[in-house]
Design a protein around this motif. Sequence first.
Motif: not given
Lengths: 368, 258
Positions: B38, B47, B69, B71-73
């Motif tokens: 990002y 990320a 950490s 995860k979502t990315t």
Amino acid sequence: MMLALNEIRRGRGRFASIIAALSLIVFLVLTLAALADGLFFGATGAVRSTNATAYAFSPDAKGSLIRSSMTPEQVREVSSDPGVATASGVGVLLTAGTAPSGEYDVAVFGVQPDGAGVPTTLTDGRLPQPGENGTAAIDQELAYEGVAIGDSITVGTQSAEVVGVVRDSSYQLQPTVWTSLDTWRAMRNEVRPEFTGVTDDVNAVAIITDSGVTAEQVQSEVGDLTVLSAEATGLAIPGVEQQSSTLNSIIYTALAVAALVVALFFALVVLEKRELFAALKALGTSTRKLGAGVVLQAIIASAIGVVIGALASRGLGAIVPDEVPTLFRTETLITISIFTLVAGVVGAAFSLRRIARIDPATAIGGTL
Amino acid sequence: MNDDFVPAHPQDPGLDPAQDAGSHADAILKVEDVSKIYRSGDTEVHAVSSATMAVDQGEFVALLGPSGSGKTTLISMIGGLLSPTTGSITLAGTDVAALSKRELTAFRAERVGFVFQAANLVPFLTARENLLYVSTLQKRISRKEAHARADQLLEELGLAARAKNVPEQLSGGERQRVAIGRALMNDPDLILVDEPTAALDTKLGRQVVELLAREIKQRGKTGIMVTHDLRMVEYTDRVFEILDGHLTHVEQPSALAH
Ligand SMILES: Nc1ncnc2c1ncn2[C@@H]1O[C@H](COP(=O)(O)OP(=O)(O)O)[C@@H](O)[C@H]1O
Ligand SMILES: [Mg+2]
């Protein structure tokens, strides 16, 4: 579509507010338009509801029937011009006329029954016949006031028997009386003694042009006379143009306000639904589909607003006193309905960019 | 906040994910050397860094890591919500990173089922309509089939009696179950679940994850569940651990048992 429709169905409260706002605006606009049309037709009906397509005036008259004065030679000259199918004299007299039911302010029009400038809006009885003097057709307004076929209308010592009724033919908000040129002149000479002895003048010339020929083209043939189309003759009546442009600008402003109201409403709705729209995009809903839903909602809200506003305006129209000149025309209703729908779509369109900018990635996660 | 994050036991290091991926040659999902950076102004946030992982058809795996950490990315990239800065993602033969924005929209509608942290249901649609809505975004399943499928899913998820209720009339657990049904509705290749229990208490959270695992298994679907809660991994087949954007270990859930 499923989303857009269900949202209106299940979230009625919120949409009720925008529909109420739009209904009020449409009500205002239609009522103003009815007033504008009423005033306009009331002032100009006598030159709009006839078979004439143009009028010729004396050079110094500035397009005013009352100020203009013409000789029989001038009438003949106009008749012989190329592009003119029929031309005949018109006389006008604003005066008071007496009928059995009372005394009325009237505009007496003298016309040649088989010529130009003759009303085409007969609703009852007949028009005076060629060569017939002492008869008249009256405007419907007078019929509403109690003047009936068979009554006589008297100006000074001159009378005319009512033989027919025409509609939408007022002049400067006064009901008209249509009679022969001779009868008109006889009445005029009583009211205006300075004309005593004048037996062949008219105020202006009503013209039926050959098809496809414009007033401008006739103007170029007639030298120093002024030729105006029937429409322009109406607008040249003192006050008419100012009045309609004032009312029209209020109407356009109100329609712009409608677009603004819709724009603000949907800007708020979209702002409030950012999260939902992001989730819907993440689930695979295209921006186009979301945008179409918002536009559809705007169209539905505007359409309901138009219906409620139109009904309310007609309701008001039914109870306003007759002296208030209102005219509800289907043509105006259709135009304003279309304008309101367009205003709604334009308003909603402002939200489309905002919807496009919503990033579906924001739907997922969120750092805890 | 890392409060409930318990790191893997150092005495059981598990497998290196890249090495593990090598042994899953037929995997339905292949993530190869994927990074996401990002950028905002001068600052760069790495990320996700060089993530490589493979998930087999029919597997339900966990992506475990502390908050922040990546995860979502990572699952956003897998699900076609974000494009990777570098690397490639292949789902059942489709190179996800190569799809246009429009193609990604269709890809998400037809190939991926999402369950978000907050259920994110459409508030003015009933439970049943929320399921049917997503079926209007695809063309493989006919309208008639979709209706039958929605009813069956609601039945299986214990929501038959709630089908005509709008989300505001449902409990948190029920909402999350509707979201699971919605994710399964279009028969996707992959189901992505991000912290599904964040808004629920532990007991309800476990029930929801258990139900999710059962549905995925029963249908032979492939699923990835993001969590920072070690207690939720027991319903999964394998656990990928992520720390500071790096995939560190692949474990058996039993190896992480507390
Ligand atoms: N849109 C973004 N812009 C900049 N940085 C981001 C953005 N989204 C996430 N990050 C950063 O990337 C890192 C990983 O975030 P995320 O994937 O949300 O982690 P997790 O889901 O594991 O909590 C965090 O440091 C986060 O601050
Ligand atoms: Mg997250």
